[in-house]
Every structure is written in structure tokens, then in C-alpha cells.
Motif scaffolding. Structure first.
Motif, PDB file in Angstrom:
ATOM      1  N   GLU A  48      48.620  22.819 -83.768  1.00  0.00           N
ATOM      2  CA  GLU A  48      48.441  23.057 -84.991  1.00  0.00           C
ATOM      3  C   GLU A  48      47.493  21.982 -85.854  1.00  0.00           C
ATOM      4  N   LEU A  53      42.176  25.947 -90.091  1.00  0.00           N
ATOM      5  CA  LEU A  53      42.351  27.117 -90.911  1.00  0.00           C
ATOM      6  C   LEU A  53      43.513  27.993 -90.198  1.00  0.00           C
ATOM      7  N   SER A  54      44.491  28.367 -90.783  1.00  0.00           N
ATOM      8  CA  SER A  54      45.390  29.590 -90.083  1.00  0.00           C
ATOM      9  C   SER A  54      45.192  30.577 -90.768  1.00  0.00           C
ATOM     10  N   LEU A  55      45.065  31.966 -90.079  1.00  0.00           N
ATOM     11  CA  LEU A  55      45.050  33.278 -90.355  1.00  0.00           C
ATOM     12  C   LEU A  55      46.114  33.876 -90.101  1.00  0.00           C
ATOM     13  N   TYR A  56      46.774  34.316 -91.275  1.00  0.00           N
ATOM     14  CA  TYR A  56      48.237  35.169 -91.091  1.00  0.00           C
ATOM     15  C   TYR A  56      48.008  36.755 -91.135  1.00  0.00           C
ATOM     16  N   TRP A  61      53.302  35.787 -91.796  1.00  0.00           N
ATOM     17  CA  TRP A  61      53.267  34.964 -93.004  1.00  0.00           C
ATOM     18  C   TRP A  61      54.767  34.816 -93.856  1.00  0.00           C
ATOM     19  N   SER A  65      56.556  31.455 -94.076  1.00  0.00           N
ATOM     20  CA  SER A  65      56.484  30.718 -95.253  1.00  0.00           C
ATOM     21  C   SER A  65      58.205  30.938 -96.061  1.00  0.00           C
ATOM     22  N   TRP A  88      51.858  22.195 -91.819  1.00  0.00           N
ATOM     23  CA  TRP A  88      51.941  23.648 -92.246  1.00  0.00           C
ATOM     24  C   TRP A  88      51.470  23.712 -93.853  1.00  0.00           C
ATOM     25  N   THR A  91      47.583  22.536 -94.060  1.00  0.00           N
ATOM     26  CA  THR A  91      46.583  23.295 -93.564  1.00  0.00           C
ATOM     27  C   THR A  91      46.503  24.315 -94.338  1.00  0.00           C
ATOM     28  N   LYS A  93      45.391  28.358 -95.196  1.00  0.00           N
ATOM     29  CA  LYS A  93      45.812  29.334 -94.789  1.00  0.00           C
ATOM     30  C   LYS A  93      45.093  30.621 -95.487  1.00  0.00           C
ATOM     31  N   VAL A  95      45.987  34.835 -95.923  1.00  0.00           N
ATOM     32  CA  VAL A  95      46.869  35.865 -95.276  1.00  0.00           C
ATOM     33  C   VAL A  95      46.221  37.277 -95.897  1.00  0.00           C
ATOM     34  N   THR A 107      47.081  28.744 -99.676  1.00  0.00           N
ATOM     35  CA  THR A 107      46.913  29.878 -99.034  1.00  0.00           C
ATOM     36  C   THR A 107      46.069  30.641-100.143  1.00  0.00           C
TER      37      THR A 107
END
Length: 195
Positions: A48, A53-56, A61, A65, A88, A91, A93, A95, A107
Motif C-alpha cells: 500500500e 493510486l487505489s481503484l475500487y 469501497w 470506507s 489509506w 492515498t 482513490k 471509486v 476520493t
């Protein structure tokens, strides 16, 4: 070009969630067959921290969250959990959902074609991205966008549920780049897509 990684805890028979698994539907941070050992949690945290970049998908998500915005404030949170929660929140994100209309915690929401957006994001420079959620990851897999797979395989068979892998139209050749054993008989395998 950015790399796209997909990794999750998985059962030996290939599922990321069992049918009617209360932890999968309640937002609980643990998985129904047991949470990761401290050593494995640290490995995930290191992944992590290297991610830009995090894609959910919507379901993951909602699970993440519901817990991680305040995960560092939970009674008994250890140093790795505190670091994970802070990372978290920090970073960026994205969604992907057509059924929710608001996201927060650094996000942004995308309601359009996920494959087009992921392709656009991959074309940019930057730290690796990670994709989470079986449906979203499945779309990225079918489009040939995933560069790395990481599976932390638990010694349990659940017989059904949400699979880690989606049905593909053809073969995808991979190179094994890491194998590691963790407490509880969990085996980590990490693969890169052969291009």
C-alpha cells in the motif's frame, strides 16, 4: 506508464469472499476465514505504501470506507494498522460506481466506462496503481490492463462465493516473481504479466 496491480487474500479454491460471509457484507475489516497475521498485514501495508493510486469497485469501497477512515483510532490498533489507516486516508482513490453519488476521504467518483478510465490512468507517469474489487478487477483483467497479481492463499476451501479471477477470453502468461510463506499456512504468490 504506470503499473496496475491486483492482489487480495484468497481461499485455496480461489475465492475472495464466501457465500453469505458476514464480514464481506458488514464492512468488517477481517475476512470470514481469519484475518492476516501481523507479518502478512505488514507485507500488505508495504504494498500500500508503494502505491500511488487505489481503484475500487463499489462493494470494496463500502467495506474499506466503513472501517479504515478511523482504523487508527480503534481500540487495540497496532502500529501497522495505524500506519495502514493513515496511508489509506492519504492515498488518492478512484471509486467506479453508477449507484452511489458521493465519496470522500481523498476520493473521486467515476460513473463512466471503467476500462477507458483505467487505460487513461495507466498511460500517465507515477507510482503503481492497485485495483480492488472482483467486478472492477475482472473488467481490467479482461481488457489486459493488469500488470501484477498477488495472492495470499489461505488453507481453507469454501466451495463458492466471489472468485478472485474472472472468466477470460484467452490465456494470460505470467512470470512468478515472489513466493513466501506466512504464519497459519498462508502462501503468498506474486506474478507479473508476461508482455
Amino acid at each position: 506508464m504506470r503499473k496496475l496491480r491486483y492482489g487480495m487474500n484468497v481461499t485455496l479454491d480461489g475465492y475472495i469472499a464466501a457465500p453469505n460471509d458476514p464480514s464481506h457484507t458488514s464492512g468488517d475489516a477481517a475476512i470470514g476465514w481469519g484475518g492476516p497475521s501481523d507479518e502478512l498485514f505488514q507485507w500488505w501495508l508495504d504494498q500500500e505504501l508503494a502505491c500511488g493510486l487505489s481503484l475500487y469497485g463499489r462493494k470494496l469501497w463500502e467495506t474499506m470506507s466503513a472501517y479504515w477512515p478511523t482504523g487508527d483510532q480503534q481500540p487495540g490498533a497496532n502500529q501497522a494498522e495505524i500506519a495502514f489507516a493513515r496511508n489509506w486516508r492519504d492515498t488518492p482513490k478512484v471509486v467506479f460506481s453508477s449507484t452511489i453519488d458521493k465519496v470522500d476521504w481523498n476520493t473521486r467518483l467515476v460513473t463512466g466506462d471503467p476500462v477507458a478510465e483505467i487505460t487513461r490512468l495507466k498511460a500517465a507517469d507515477g507510482a503503481p496503481m492497485e485495483v480492488g474489487g472482483a467486478t472492477l478487477a475482472g473488467a481490467a483483467m479482461r481488457a489486459g490492463l493488469i500488470d501484477e497479481y498477488a495472492l495470499a492463499t489461505y488453507p481453507v476451501l469454501v466451495g463458492g462465493g466471489t472468485p478472485f479471477f474472472t472468466t477470460l477470453d484467452g490465456w494470460v502468461n505470467l512470470n512468478l516473481v515472489e513466493t513466501r510463506t506466512f504464519p497459519g499456512g498462508v502462501i503468498l504468490t506474486r506474478y507479473e504479466t508476461r508482455r
